[in-house]
Design a protein around this motif. Sequence first.
Motif, PDB file in Angstrom:
ATOM      1  N   LEU A 241       0.833  -1.209   0.000  1.00  0.00           N
ATOM      2  CA  LEU A 241       0.000   0.000   0.000  1.00  0.00           C
ATOM      3  C   LEU A 241       0.862   1.253   0.000  1.00  0.00           C
ATOM      4  O   LEU A 241       0.546   2.243  -0.668  1.00  0.00           O
ATOM      5  N   ARG A 242       1.971   1.203   0.733  1.00  0.00           N
ATOM      6  CA  ARG A 242       2.880   2.358   0.734  1.00  0.00           C
ATOM      7  C   ARG A 242       3.432   2.613  -0.660  1.00  0.00           C
ATOM      8  O   ARG A 242       3.526   3.766  -1.100  1.00  0.00           O
ATOM      9  N   LEU A 243       3.818   1.545  -1.352  1.00  0.00           N
ATOM     10  CA  LEU A 243       4.366   1.707  -2.694  1.00  0.00           C
ATOM     11  C   LEU A 243       3.329   2.311  -3.642  1.00  0.00           C
ATOM     12  O   LEU A 243       3.668   3.119  -4.505  1.00  0.00           O
ATOM     13  N   GLN A 244       2.073   1.931  -3.491  1.00  0.00           N
ATOM     14  CA  GLN A 244       1.027   2.529  -4.313  1.00  0.00           C
ATOM     15  C   GLN A 244       0.927   4.028  -4.058  1.00  0.00           C
ATOM     16  O   GLN A 244       0.815   4.834  -4.991  1.00  0.00           O
ATOM     17  N   GLY A 245       0.968   4.396  -2.776  1.00  0.00           N
ATOM     18  CA  GLY A 245       0.868   5.808  -2.430  1.00  0.00           C
ATOM     19  C   GLY A 245       2.032   6.610  -2.971  1.00  0.00           C
ATOM     20  O   GLY A 245       1.865   7.734  -3.463  1.00  0.00           O
ATOM     21  N   ILE A 246       3.230   6.032  -2.899  1.00  0.00           N
ATOM     22  CA  ILE A 246       4.418   6.766  -3.356  1.00  0.00           C
ATOM     23  C   ILE A 246       4.428   6.898  -4.867  1.00  0.00           C
ATOM     24  O   ILE A 246       4.779   7.956  -5.403  1.00  0.00           O
ATOM     25  N   THR A 247       4.046   5.848  -5.586  1.00  0.00           N
ATOM     26  CA  THR A 247       4.082   5.926  -7.042  1.00  0.00           C
ATOM     27  C   THR A 247       3.047   6.900  -7.578  1.00  0.00           C
ATOM     28  O   THR A 247       3.220   7.476  -8.654  1.00  0.00           O
ATOM     29  N   ARG A 248       1.945   7.117  -6.827  1.00  0.00           N
ATOM     30  CA  ARG A 248       0.947   8.121  -7.209  1.00  0.00           C
ATOM     31  C   ARG A 248       1.304   9.503  -6.684  1.00  0.00           C
ATOM     32  O   ARG A 248       0.674  10.490  -7.045  1.00  0.00           O
ATOM     33  N   GLY A 249       2.305   9.574  -5.826  1.00  0.00           N
ATOM     34  CA  GLY A 249       2.645  10.830  -5.180  1.00  0.00           C
ATOM     35  C   GLY A 249       3.318  11.815  -6.118  1.00  0.00           C
ATOM     36  O   GLY A 249       3.840  11.457  -7.175  1.00  0.00           O
ATOM     37  N   ASP A 250       3.329  13.069  -5.709  1.00  0.00           N
ATOM     38  CA  ASP A 250       3.940  14.128  -6.499  1.00  0.00           C
ATOM     39  C   ASP A 250       5.438  13.887  -6.630  1.00  0.00           C
ATOM     40  O   ASP A 250       6.135  13.642  -5.641  1.00  0.00           O
ATOM     41  N   GLU A 251       5.941  13.967  -7.859  1.00  0.00           N
ATOM     42  CA  GLU A 251       7.344  13.669  -8.113  1.00  0.00           C
ATOM     43  C   GLU A 251       8.275  14.593  -7.333  1.00  0.00           C
ATOM     44  O   GLU A 251       9.283  14.152  -6.780  1.00  0.00           O
ATOM     45  N   GLY A 252       7.945  15.875  -7.294  1.00  0.00           N
ATOM     46  CA  GLY A 252       8.800  16.821  -6.573  1.00  0.00           C
ATOM     47  C   GLY A 252       8.855  16.534  -5.084  1.00  0.00           C
ATOM     48  O   GLY A 252       9.918  16.622  -4.459  1.00  0.00           O
ATOM     49  N   PHE A 253       7.717  16.159  -4.508  1.00  0.00           N
ATOM     50  CA  PHE A 253       7.666  15.858  -3.076  1.00  0.00           C
ATOM     51  C   PHE A 253       8.482  14.605  -2.765  1.00  0.00           C
ATOM     52  O   PHE A 253       9.282  14.584  -1.813  1.00  0.00           O
ATOM     53  N   ILE A 254       8.291  13.559  -3.566  1.00  0.00           N
ATOM     54  CA  ILE A 254       9.036  12.321  -3.345  1.00  0.00           C
ATOM     55  C   ILE A 254      10.529  12.555  -3.554  1.00  0.00           C
ATOM     56  O   ILE A 254      11.377  12.016  -2.820  1.00  0.00           O
TER      57      ILE A 254
END
Length: 372
Positions: free
Chosen positions: A200-213
């Motif tokens: 679930l964390r990986l799903q959230g990160i891959t959908r997350g804003d590129e600049g934030f990540i």
Amino acid sequence: MYVAVKGGERAIENAHQWLAEERRGDLSIPELTIPQIREQMKLAVNRVMAEGSLYDPDLAALAIKQARGDLIEAVFLIRAYRTTLPRFALSNPVDTGAMAMDRRISATFKDLPGGQVLGPTFDYTHRLLDFALMAEGEAPFAAALPSTQAGAEGDDAPPHVPHVTTFLDRDGLIETDPATDTTPPDLTREPLELPADRALRLQGITRGDEGFILSLAYSTQRGYGRTHAFVGELRIGRVAVEVDIPELGFAVEVGEVELTECETVNQFKGSKTEPPQFTRGYGLVFGQSERKSIAMSLVDRSLRWQELGEDFTGAPAQDEEFVLYHCDNIQATGFLEHIKLPHYVDFQAELELVRRLRAEAQAQAQQQEAAE
């Protein structure tokens, strides 16, 4: 999530018309077409597909055109459209080992089986403006370049190229990646709940804003998270998507998608429960998105501190709630931009409160002066 405001119908219609005129720009200049955006702005299209959770280059290009190049607005459009689509089936996990690769590099092994493939990348460019691109027409060498894409129509299926981490795994030098048959939760259909498992964390990160990540990943490299990563392997290419057909009793290929996959190898001195070994970080993103996939793998590794028995240092990239609740650019944009909408009643209440507090403070000061 705040998406609309009502009121002033004529003014809103005029604003829409003005927006359409601004989006079109100078009428003497030819209008951008969807194929032009799709083919010549691929990295922007890839980002919209990744953060919008919908693999469709044409729709992503349309969203970019409609949003006037605002990629977050384009992601919003894609996610909104995605909610209207029916789900016919669940695909099987893709086999990235059978990827038809355009690019494959490793920072840990120079002579890896299958070779290093530089592919299309900015890594070796001079970062100088190429004013030749301002000239009209094709570059003289563009049509002469041979196709280097593996697995193109008419070619044999791409060979299975093992991941670099399998070499470390063979010697017991890297943590075992536990296999599971459990179907992971779907973040696009179920609300986020904490604590979240790694899937679930990986799903959230891959959908997350590129600049934030990217910022979180950079913070881990500067010491906020105690991780030191090497890019074990970065690969970009196309993989087949298969769906099981119960009536047939076997899986059928329904298409292919382009992916960027990154596996990082991280130093790990061991803990009370784990021996000294290398540990893994993982990133997988739609399209060619190297920066995002590498950043994702660093943040993934940082969030694994608890399962690896490490200490929590208070770093933002280690805080699951901070990362997952703030990386989604649509949620962040909605809450941020809603403050420009009318808040007249709320502000008047705050204004009256401040006036009353000031009056009370002034009266108290006058009483003290009189007492003195």
